[in-house]
Design a protein around this motif. Structure first.
Motif, PDB file in Angstrom:
ATOM      1  N   CYS A   6       0.813  -1.206   0.000  1.00  0.00           N
ATOM      2  CA  CYS A   6       0.000   0.000   0.000  1.00  0.00           C
ATOM      3  C   CYS A   6       0.853   1.266   0.000  1.00  0.00           C
ATOM      4  N   SER A   7       2.057   1.194   0.567  1.00  0.00           N
ATOM      5  CA  SER A   7       2.884   2.384   0.705  1.00  0.00           C
ATOM      6  C   SER A   7       3.424   2.880  -0.616  1.00  0.00           C
ATOM      7  N   SER A   8       3.433   2.007  -1.635  1.00  0.00           N
ATOM      8  CA  SER A   8       4.036   2.388  -2.914  1.00  0.00           C
ATOM      9  C   SER A   8       3.011   2.569  -4.026  1.00  0.00           C
ATOM     10  N   VAL A   9       1.741   2.617  -3.658  1.00  0.00           N
ATOM     11  CA  VAL A   9       0.713   2.710  -4.678  1.00  0.00           C
ATOM     12  C   VAL A   9      -0.271   3.820  -4.362  1.00  0.00           C
ATOM     13  N   ARG A  10      -1.056   4.190  -5.341  1.00  0.00           N
ATOM     14  CA  ARG A  10      -2.130   5.152  -5.136  1.00  0.00           C
ATOM     15  C   ARG A  10      -3.467   4.467  -5.342  1.00  0.00           C
ATOM     16  N   PRO A  11      -4.575   5.073  -4.914  1.00  0.00           N
ATOM     17  CA  PRO A  11      -5.893   4.439  -5.063  1.00  0.00           C
ATOM     18  C   PRO A  11      -6.284   4.300  -6.533  1.00  0.00           C
ATOM     19  N   ASN A  13      -8.802   5.179  -9.142  1.00  0.00           N
ATOM     20  CA  ASN A  13      -9.808   6.214  -9.345  1.00  0.00           C
ATOM     21  C   ASN A  13     -10.821   5.771 -10.395  1.00  0.00           C
ATOM     22  N   GLN A  44      -9.430   0.795  -1.308  1.00  0.00           N
ATOM     23  CA  GLN A  44      -8.421   1.130  -2.301  1.00  0.00           C
ATOM     24  C   GLN A  44      -9.019   1.764  -3.547  1.00  0.00           C
ATOM     25  N   GLN A  46     -11.374   4.953  -5.113  1.00  0.00           N
ATOM     26  CA  GLN A  46     -11.990   6.264  -4.954  1.00  0.00           C
ATOM     27  C   GLN A  46     -13.017   6.448  -6.074  1.00  0.00           C
ATOM     28  N   ASN A 389       0.335   1.675 -11.564  1.00  0.00           N
ATOM     29  CA  ASN A 389       0.760   1.656 -10.165  1.00  0.00           C
ATOM     30  C   ASN A 389      -0.389   1.865  -9.192  1.00  0.00           C
ATOM     31  N   VAL A 390      -1.541   1.203  -9.449  1.00  0.00           N
ATOM     32  CA  VAL A 390      -2.668   1.273  -8.525  1.00  0.00           C
ATOM     33  C   VAL A 390      -2.671   0.031  -7.657  1.00  0.00           C
TER      34      VAL A 390
END
Length: 410
Positions: A6-11, A13, A44, A46, A389-390
Motif C-alpha cells: 500500500c505504501s508504494s501505490v495510489r488508489p 480512481n 483502495q 476512490q 501503479n494502482v
C-alpha cells in the motif's frame, strides 16, 4: 495475482457517469447508485459520480458522501438542451483511471471521455430493447459495437451475459457477469403476517402503453380475470402522465379484468413509497421475459415479499439454481398457467408464504453476494490499469461455483 504494498501505490480512481444520484427501480439509475456504493466500500477505490449541473440536491450530495462517493457536476453546455449530454464535457481537472457508462447512451459518452482522459472504459449493458421490432437488429449491433470499444464489458445477470458473450465471441472479447444481489435498502420492511380479505398482486410497467404486451401486462390481466374472483386485486405501477395511465387502464380492461380490481398509480419516486407498496402487496409478479433483469421484482424479494417471475427473464434465470428458486418462476406465457400459479400462492397461509420468501432471499443473498462479486470486479479493474501503479487486491481465497460471477470468465 501479486499483492502490491500500500505504501508504494495510489488508489484506483473510478468515474461513473450518471444522470442523477437518486434512483428508480424501473430504470438503470438503480444500478448506477448500487455500482457507486459497492465500489466505494473498497478502501483502495476512490469513486467519483459525474452528474449534470444541478441534477443533485444538497441532501443527495450528503448521502453520497456518507457512502464515500464524491459527486462532481458537469456544467451546462451551450447548444446541448439535454443535461445528460453535458456529461460529454466533464470538468477539466477531473482525472481518472477508469470511466464507467451504464446503458447505451452513457456507454457512448464514456468512450468519448476515454479518448480525452487516456483512461480505461467499462460498458455496463443492462437495459432491454423497448422500441419498434423492426429496429431491434440495429439496436443489438450498436450495443455490440460499444461493448467492443470498451476495455471491459459488464452484463447484468446470466441471461444478458450469455447473449452479449455470443455477440462478442467473434472478436474474442470477454464479458463480466454481474448479477444484482439483495437490495439492502429494503431489508427492514416489516410485513403483516395475518391473512387478508383481498389478495393484492404488484406489477410494474414502463412509460409507453404501446409496450403493454411486451411487458407481460396482458398476461397478468387475463390471469386475474380468469380467476373470476373479485378478491384478487392488481396493483399496477407505471407511467407518470395521467393520459398514459388512462390508456394503460383501458388496455387492462380490454383483457377482461374488472376496473374495480385495478389500482393504477405512477412510479414511486422515493424508497419509502416502494416500501409501502411492498407492505400492501401479497405477491410481486413479472410475467414478461423481455423487461431486462427485473429490478422491481428483486427489490420485492429483498423486502421479503413472495415473487413470481418469468423463468426466461434475467431475474428468473438467476433464481433457477437457487434453493426454492424454481418455485418462484413460471416459464409459460399462458394466462391460465399464471392464474393457477397465483392461486397457489394465495391458497397458502400468508405467514408461511412470507417465511418461504425470507428463505429464498437468504439463499439468493448467499449465492449472489455483492461483496464477493465486487471483490472480483475490483481485482479485474485493477488488473486493467496495473501498469499505472494502482492497488491490486489479492482474493485468491475466494471460491466461486461456475457461473456464479464474472470470475469464471477471466
Amino acid at each position: 495475482m501479486k499483492l502490491v504494498s500500500c505504501s508504494s501505490v495510489r488508489p484506483l480512481n473510478v468515474t461513473i457517469l450518471a444522470p442523477r444520484w437518486s434512483f428508480s427501480l424501473l430504470d438503470s439509475s438503480c444500478l448506477l447508485k448500487e455500482l457507486a456504493v459497492q465500489l466505494a466500500k473498497h478502501r483502495q477505490v476512490q469513486v467519483t459520480l459525474v452528474v449534470p449541473e444541478n441534477a443533485c440536491s444538497e441532501s443527495d450530495k450528503r448521502e453520497a458522501d456518507n457512502y464515500r462517493v464524491n459527486v462532481v457536476e458537469a456544467k451546462e453546455h451551450p447548444g446541448f438542451d439535454d443535461p445528460v449530454d453535458w456529461l460529454s464535457f466533464p470538468p477539466e481537472d477531473l482525472c481518472t483511471d477508469i470511466v464507467v457508462g451504464v446503458g447505451e447512451r452513457l456507454g457512448k459518452i464514456a468512450e468519448l471521455f476515454k479518448t480525452h482522459q487516456e483512461c480505461k472504459s467499462i460498458y455496463v449493458t443492462c437495459s432491454p430493447y423497448e422500441g419498434p421490432r423492426n429496429k431491434l437488429c440495429a439496436f443489438l449491433e450498436r450495443n455490440a459495437r460499444i461493448s467492443q470499444m470498451a476495455d471491459l464489458s459488464v452484463a447484468i445477470g446470466p441471461k444478458m451475459a450469455d447473449e452479449l458473450a455470443a455477440s462478442l465471441c467473434f472478436c474474442k472479447k470477454k464479458v463480466f457477469n454481474l448479477t444484482p444481489g439483495i437490495n439492502n435498502e429494503f431489508r427492514d420492511v416489516s410485513h403483516a403476517t395475518s391473512d387478508r380479505e383481498k389478495f393484492r398482486i404488484l406489477i410494474s410497467g414502463g412509460d409507453d402503453p404501446e409496450n403493454f404486451d411486451q411487458e407481460g401486462l396482458g398476461i397478468a390481466a387475463k390471469a386475474v380475470a380468469q380467476l373470476d374472483d373479485k378478491g384478487f386485486q392488481l396493483l399496477f405501477i407505471g407511467a407518470a402522465e395521467e393520459e398514459k395511465l388512462q390508456k394503460y387502464a383501458e388496455k387492462f380492461c380490454q383483457c377482461g379484468i374488472a376496473r374495480s380490481q385495478l389500482n393504477i398509480s405512477s412510479t414511486p419516486k422515493r424508497k419509502e413509497e416502494w416500501k409501502g407498496l411492498f407492505c400492501k402487496a401479497d405477491l410481486a409478479i413479472m410475467p414478461s421475459s423481455e423487461q431486462g433483469f427485473g429490478m422491481m421484482a428483486l427489490a420485492a424479494l429483498s423486502s421479503g415479499l413472495p415473487v413470481l417471475v418469468h423463468g426466461d427473464s434475467g431475474f428468473g434465470e438467476a433464481l433457477q439454481p437457487i434453493t426454492f428458486g424454481a418455485s418462484s418462476t413460471e416459464d409459460s406465457e399462458d394466462a391460465k398457467v399464471w392464474a393457477k400459479a397465483i392461486k397457489a400462492v394465495q391458497k397458502k397461509n400468508r405467514k408461511n408464504s412470507l417465511d418461504e420468501a425470507a428463505l429464498l432471499r437468504a439463499h439468493y443473498d448467499e449465492k449472489y453476494s455483492w461483496k464477493k462479486q465486487y471483490g472480483v470486479l475490483v481485482e479485474t479493474m485493477s488488473s486493467m490499469v496495473s501498469g499505472m501503479n494502482v492497488f491490486i487486491l489479492s482474493i485468491h481465497t475466494l471460491q466461486y461455483p461456475a457461473g456464479n460471477s464474472g470470475i469464471d470468465r477471466y
